[in-house]
Enzyme design. Structure first.
Site, PDB file in Angstrom:
ATOM      1  N   ILE A  96       0.835  -1.213   0.000  1.00 46.63           N
ATOM      2  CA  ILE A  96       0.000   0.000   0.000  1.00 46.63           C
ATOM      3  C   ILE A  96       0.870   1.264   0.000  1.00 46.63           C
ATOM      4  O   ILE A  96       1.986   1.267   0.525  1.00 46.63           O
ATOM      5  CB  ILE A  96      -0.962  -0.039   1.216  1.00 46.63           C
ATOM      6  CG1 ILE A  96      -2.191   0.807   0.959  1.00 46.63           C
ATOM      7  CG2 ILE A  96      -0.252   0.343   2.517  1.00 46.63           C
ATOM      8  CD1 ILE A  96      -3.357   0.469   1.871  1.00 46.63           C
ATOM      9  N   HIS A  97       0.385   2.321  -0.622  1.00 44.78           N
ATOM     10  CA  HIS A  97       1.118   3.590  -0.655  1.00 44.78           C
ATOM     11  C   HIS A  97       0.157   4.728  -0.957  1.00 44.78           C
ATOM     12  O   HIS A  97      -0.831   4.534  -1.648  1.00 44.78           O
ATOM     13  CB  HIS A  97       2.237   3.545  -1.695  1.00 44.78           C
ATOM     14  CG  HIS A  97       1.804   3.058  -3.051  1.00 44.78           C
ATOM     15  ND1 HIS A  97       1.567   1.717  -3.320  1.00 44.78           N
ATOM     16  CD2 HIS A  97       1.542   3.722  -4.198  1.00 44.78           C
ATOM     17  CE1 HIS A  97       1.202   1.597  -4.581  1.00 44.78           C
ATOM     18  NE2 HIS A  97       1.164   2.786  -5.145  1.00 44.78           N
ATOM     19  N   MET A  98       0.461   5.893  -0.405  1.00 47.81           N
ATOM     20  CA  MET A  98      -0.379   7.060  -0.640  1.00 47.81           C
ATOM     21  C   MET A  98       0.302   8.007  -1.622  1.00 47.81           C
ATOM     22  O   MET A  98       1.465   8.366  -1.454  1.00 47.81           O
ATOM     23  CB  MET A  98      -0.653   7.808   0.670  1.00 47.81           C
ATOM     24  CG  MET A  98      -1.588   9.001   0.470  1.00 47.81           C
ATOM     25  SD  MET A  98      -1.777  10.011   1.946  1.00 47.81           S
ATOM     26  CE  MET A  98      -2.822   8.943   2.922  1.00 47.81           C
TER      27      MET A  98
END
Ligand SMILES: [Zn+2]
Length: 164
Positions: free
Chosen positions: A118-120
């Protein structure tokens, strides 16, 4: 974000992807400048997107390999938002955008390039930027541009951290 015209991303879409997870391997390599890693926190790091939707496009990524937002340890969520805030302030300070897109794409269908980790995304936006980027669509130019932007942002980060 879909209305941003980013033709150089076709190279990424068509390229052979490296074995393993780049969000796990890159911070482990300790070559932050080469890997475009701008900042290391306790739980997360900030890295520039090598195939940006816009100039200055960066991501906040947990060191821990996870595809979920659930089951995070105390402080992990908080730090993701803290580093998103730091990234926004850094872009404001250094590149003076008119606005931002922030977001997490979950799953391949959700548009995640690397769905397992996951990454923003933090994407700075300028008035009229949808017309600007094709001018520098050449991949070699993009790569040189990325190095220059990295140096610029790294300097800006030192200034921000010194004054806070
Ligand atoms: Zn990973």
């Amino acid at each position: 974000m879909e209305h941003l015209w980013a033709p150089w991303r076709i190279e990424y879409i068509l390229s052979k992807k490296p074995e393993g997870c780049i969000f796990c391997t890159k911070p482990g390599e300790k070559r932050d400048e080469e890997n475009l890693i701008l900042y290391r926190g306790v739980h997360h790091f900030i890295i520039m997107n090598a195939y940006p939707y816009n100039n200055g496009h960066m991501m906040v990524v947990p060191f821990r390999h996870t595809s979920k937002l659930s089951g995070w340890a105390d402080g992990e969520r908080e730090e993701m938002m803290e580093l998103a805030d730091l990234a926004v302030e850094l872009l404001r300070h250094t590149m003076h955008p008119d606005g931002f897109n922030l977001g997490i794409n979950m799953g391949i269908v959700g548009g995640a390039g690397i769905a397992d980790h996951i990454h923003m995304h933090i994407v700075p936006r300028w008035n009229g930027d949808t017309n600007f980027m094709p001018v520098i669509s050449d991949t070699r130019v993009i790569s040189e541009h990325l190095r220059a932007t990295y140096a610029n942002l790294k300097r800006g980060l030192e200034e921000i951290l010194k004054s806070s």
